[in-house]
Design an enzyme around this catalytic site. Structure first.
Site, mmCIF file in Angstrom:
data_model
loop_
_atom_site.group_PDB
_atom_site.id
_atom_site.type_symbol
_atom_site.label_atom_id
_atom_site.label_comp_id
_atom_site.label_asym_id
_atom_site.label_seq_id
_atom_site.Cartn_x
_atom_site.Cartn_y
_atom_site.Cartn_z
ATOM 1 N N LYS A 97 0.881 -1.168 0.000
ATOM 2 C CA LYS A 97 0.000 0.000 0.000
ATOM 3 C C LYS A 97 0.924 1.225 0.000
ATOM 4 O O LYS A 97 1.489 1.589 1.034
ATOM 5 C CB LYS A 97 -0.903 -0.011 1.252
ATOM 6 C CG LYS A 97 -1.854 1.156 1.317
ATOM 7 C CD LYS A 97 -1.289 2.218 2.231
ATOM 8 C CE LYS A 97 -2.027 3.516 2.257
ATOM 9 N NZ LYS A 97 -1.805 4.417 1.126
ATOM 10 N N GLU A 111 10.569 2.487 10.020
ATOM 11 C CA GLU A 111 11.600 3.511 9.796
ATOM 12 C C GLU A 111 10.888 4.850 9.726
ATOM 13 O O GLU A 111 10.003 5.036 8.894
ATOM 14 C CB GLU A 111 12.388 3.221 8.514
ATOM 15 C CG GLU A 111 13.303 2.007 8.618
ATOM 16 C CD GLU A 111 14.297 2.050 9.767
ATOM 17 O OE1 GLU A 111 14.662 3.155 10.218
ATOM 18 O OE2 GLU A 111 14.693 0.966 10.241
ATOM 19 N N CYS A 130 14.153 11.754 4.933
ATOM 20 C CA CYS A 130 14.259 11.430 6.359
ATOM 21 C C CYS A 130 15.666 11.756 6.868
ATOM 22 O O CYS A 130 15.857 12.029 8.045
ATOM 23 C CB CYS A 130 13.939 9.966 6.585
ATOM 24 S SG CYS A 130 14.941 8.890 5.566
ATOM 25 N N GLU A 173 10.689 17.431 13.427
ATOM 26 C CA GLU A 173 10.997 17.235 12.006
ATOM 27 C C GLU A 173 10.106 18.158 11.173
ATOM 28 O O GLU A 173 8.888 18.112 11.278
ATOM 29 C CB GLU A 173 10.721 15.771 11.620
ATOM 30 C CG GLU A 173 11.110 15.465 10.192
ATOM 31 C CD GLU A 173 10.766 14.038 9.777
ATOM 32 O OE1 GLU A 173 9.640 13.586 10.041
ATOM 33 O OE2 GLU A 173 11.629 13.375 9.181
HETATM 34 P P1 TAP Z 1 2.947 9.052 6.751
HETATM 35 O O1 TAP Z 1 1.888 10.082 6.751
HETATM 36 O O2 TAP Z 1 3.258 8.369 8.021
HETATM 37 O O3 TAP Z 1 2.497 7.988 5.647
HETATM 38 C C1 TAP Z 1 3.269 6.849 5.373
HETATM 39 C C2 TAP Z 1 2.362 5.753 4.849
HETATM 40 O O4 TAP Z 1 1.474 5.316 5.904
HETATM 41 C C3 TAP Z 1 1.456 6.204 3.698
HETATM 42 O O5 TAP Z 1 1.331 5.148 2.788
HETATM 43 C C4 TAP Z 1 0.150 6.464 4.415
HETATM 44 O O6 TAP Z 1 -0.981 6.405 3.575
HETATM 45 C C5 TAP Z 1 0.137 5.338 5.420
HETATM 46 N N1 TAP Z 1 -0.794 5.525 6.547
HETATM 47 C C6 TAP Z 1 -1.363 6.670 6.996
HETATM 48 N N2 TAP Z 1 -2.181 6.411 8.048
HETATM 49 C C7 TAP Z 1 -2.126 5.081 8.266
HETATM 50 C C8 TAP Z 1 -2.734 4.214 9.211
HETATM 51 N N3 TAP Z 1 -3.586 4.642 10.155
HETATM 52 N N4 TAP Z 1 -2.441 2.887 9.157
HETATM 53 C C9 TAP Z 1 -1.578 2.411 8.228
HETATM 54 N N5 TAP Z 1 -0.995 3.192 7.299
HETATM 55 C C10 TAP Z 1 -1.246 4.512 7.316
HETATM 56 O O7 TAP Z 1 4.338 9.610 6.196
HETATM 57 P P2 TAP Z 1 4.608 10.500 4.908
HETATM 58 O O8 TAP Z 1 4.128 11.876 5.150
HETATM 59 O O9 TAP Z 1 4.108 9.772 3.698
HETATM 60 O O10 TAP Z 1 6.204 10.465 4.825
HETATM 61 C C11 TAP Z 1 7.018 11.371 5.490
HETATM 62 C C12 TAP Z 1 7.617 10.742 6.733
HETATM 63 O O11 TAP Z 1 8.324 9.571 6.369
HETATM 64 C C13 TAP Z 1 8.643 11.629 7.421
HETATM 65 O O12 TAP Z 1 8.445 11.573 8.799
HETATM 66 C C14 TAP Z 1 9.973 10.993 7.053
HETATM 67 O O13 TAP Z 1 11.033 11.225 7.940
HETATM 68 C C15 TAP Z 1 9.595 9.556 7.004
HETATM 69 N N6 TAP Z 1 10.570 8.802 6.216
HETATM 70 C C16 TAP Z 1 11.437 7.996 6.892
HETATM 71 C C17 TAP Z 1 12.382 7.270 6.191
HETATM 72 C C18 TAP Z 1 13.322 6.372 6.952
HETATM 73 S S1 TAP Z 1 14.043 5.195 6.135
HETATM 74 N N7 TAP Z 1 13.520 6.526 8.216
HETATM 75 C C19 TAP Z 1 12.471 7.378 4.799
HETATM 76 C C20 TAP Z 1 11.576 8.222 4.154
HETATM 77 C C21 TAP Z 1 10.607 8.920 4.883
HETATM 78 P P3 TAP Z 1 -1.574 7.695 2.812
HETATM 79 O O14 TAP Z 1 -1.465 7.361 1.411
HETATM 80 O O15 TAP Z 1 -2.968 7.806 3.244
HETATM 81 O O16 TAP Z 1 -0.769 8.880 3.181
#
Ligand code: TAP
Length: 486
Positions: free
Chosen positions: A179, A254, A288, A389
């Site tokens: 997903k 992560e 990240c 962040e």
């Molecule tokens: P999130 O909002 O956490 O979304 C990540 C994924 O989780 C999306 O596919 C999202 O779906 C899904 N999701 C949302 N609510 C959920 C729930 N209740 N249950 C299960 N899945 C759910 O993060 P983002 O805004 O996409 O990404 C940015 C974040 O990722 C930052 O904090 C960044 O630091 C972190 N990040 C970390 C790393 C590593 S390796 N540490 C690498 C890249 C990014 P939707 O499609 O609905 O949004």
């Protein structure tokens, strides 16, 4: 079968077939540079997610019985298809989430390399012989697959992150339901097409798009999903971890970072400026591992600051598809609002705005989500912009008297993903390596980036303390069976 591109509606990939959701609902994916519609993706139902999991469960039985080499051949083929389609997929990524085309091409090439790395993994060792105390016995370990792996990914690396989870999951004999973030679901669908063209057996790899709260949650809760690998925010990650733990599934999270760069008095300042700019502003700060705090020894503070500001003035902001653009927009409107709200907080809490700080408006920026590269100074460790962040092109300059102070400030956050230092002193390098609470420590190199064959992950609240990529991925995607034969 290629996904229908004329109608610009992208489908789920379920048990080897592209299929529309029974909900009849789609969501537009918008280009953050100009709000054009890139395409439409399915808003799927929980039932469709459950069907994908059932398909994955059935398909895994035959998949795990293939040799590692046979599974690796599918990954090799998928790598070749991705390489052939790299330009198209990179362009789609830029249009969906805004990073510049050269960065998107770099990420796609990384995806190809990851697939090739894990294709070879099918031929490497899958256990150890352990001497038994019984001379007539053979004792060894065997790495076995977990079953169905649920993959939940963010939008900031829409090719590399899905691939660095899917490829090891598959090579060790698991089947997958992914997903992806809705924001970049089209780019992910194009990656899945590469596996389809490589002939991956039906049900082994499934894509279901939809909202995180419905599809992500259903994937977390489904009792037939044996493991969940997640990359994204801390809030969502913790919820997923709790859900997986409650039903005894393996999980890997992560999450966020608040990555520091230390500039020591003996640093090569040109190099430090270059690394700070690249680490902080590439991908519009939406990595990240992006640099968000720059901790500088007071002896070189003014010189470093002057050089940094002069270079930031050269950054060209605009549509990442256009030549000469160095930094694209924020990935969406809500991300832009978040960044602007942190800038406002910085101002309110007494940090001094050195450069940037505003949304970009006017002809070239109309309907896009652009913000200026921004630097604050006079930042202290307790300020919000030094702790949370931001996930945008904003850096906080913090002045300190000594290297020891610098490391103390660098560690004074809840995150521990990546950290870097610029210094020419070997003792300072070693102290930094020893004292820094981060999963990735980098010396005379920017905070962002890690090679694909090395372990990747954070300490403290950046991670569930597992590691991805390279050989380390085996720890998560397999279970150890200890075998005793007499
Ligand atoms: P999130 O909002 O956490 O979304 C990540 C994924 O989780 C999306 O596919 C999202 O779906 C899904 N999701 C949302 N609510 C959920 C729930 N209740 N249950 C299960 N899945 C759910 O993060 P983002 O805004 O996409 O990404 C940015 C974040 O990722 C930052 O904090 C960044 O630091 C972190 N990040 C970390 C790393 C590593 S390796 N540490 C690498 C890249 C990014 P939707 O499609 O609905 O949004």
């Amino acid at each position: 079968m290629t996904i229908e591109t004329k109608t610009k509606t992208y489908l789920n990939f379920l048990n080897g077939q592209w299929a529309a959701s029974s909900s009849g609902e789609v969501q537009a994916s918008l280009n953050p540079a100009n709000s054009d519609v890139v395409g439409y993706v399915q808003m799927s139902t929980k039932e469709e997610l459950d069907q994908a999991v059932s398909a994955a469960k059935s398909a895994q039985i035959a998949w795990r019985k293939l040799s590692g080499n046979e599974r690796g051949n599918y990954l090799h083929k998928a790598a070749n298809v991705l390489e052939r389609k790299a330009d198209e997929i990179a362009e789609c990524m830029t249009r969906e989430m805004g990073k510049t085309l050269p960065e998107a091409k770099g990420e796609t090439a990384r995806g190809v390399a990851i697939l090739r790395y894990y294709a070879g993994e099918g031929m490497r060792k899958a256990g150890d012989v352990i001497p038994s105390t019984d001379r007539k016995a053979l004792m060894f370990t065997s790495r076995v697959p977990l079953g169905v792996v649920g993959v939940i990914t963010p939008w900031n690396f829409p090719v590399a992150i899905p691939i660095w989870k899917i490829a090891p999951a598959l090579i060790y004999g698991n089947s997958v339901v992914i997903k992806p973030a809705q924001e970049t679901a089209i780019t992910c669908a194009k990656v899945i097409e590469c596996f389809e063209e490589a002939g991956i057996p039906a049900g082994v790899l499934n894509l279901v798009t939809g909202s995180g709260s419905v599809i992500g949650q259903a994937l977390t809760d489904n009792p037939d999903v044996n493991a969940i690998t997640f990359t994204g925010s801390n809030e969502v990650g913790k919820r997923i971890g709790q859900g997986a733990l409650a039903r005894g599934a393996k999980y890997q999270l992560e999450m966020g970072g608040k990555n520091p760069v230390i500039v020591a008095a003996d640093a090569d300042l040109e190099l430090a400026v270059e690394g700070t700019i690249s680490g902080a502003f590439k991908s519009t700060g939406q990595k990240c591992t992006a640099t968000s705090r720059v901790i500088v020894e007071s002896k070189v503070y003014e010189t470093f600051k002057e050089k940094l500001v002069a270079k930031v003035k050269e950054i060209t902001v605009g549509d990442g598809l256009k030549e000469g653009i160095w930094m694209g927009p924020c990935a969406n409107e809500s991300q832009l609002k978040t960044v602007l709200s942190y800038i406002e907080k910085g101002n309110q809490e007494g940090a001094a705005l050195l450069i940037g700080g505003k949304q970009l408006t006017g002809d070239a920026y109309e309907k896009g989500f652009f913000v200026e590269p921004t630097i604050f100074e006079n930042v202290t460790s307790e300020m919000t912009i030094a702790q949370e962040e931001i996930f945008g092109p904003v850096i906080a300059l913090i002045q300190v008297d000594t290297l020891l102070d610098a490391i103390e400030v660098a560690n004074d956050v809840k995150f521990g993903l990546s950290a870097s230092i610029y210094t020419s002193n070997i003792q300072s390098m070693l102290s930094f390596v020893e004292e820094m609470e981060a999963g990735l420590v980098r010396i005379n190199a920017e905070s962002a980036g890690v090679e694909l064959q090395a372990p990747f992950g954070g300490m403290k609240q950046s991670s569930s303390h597992s590691r991805e990529q390279g050989e380390a991925a085996k720890e998560f995607f397999t279970a150890i069976k200890t075998v005793f034969i007499k």
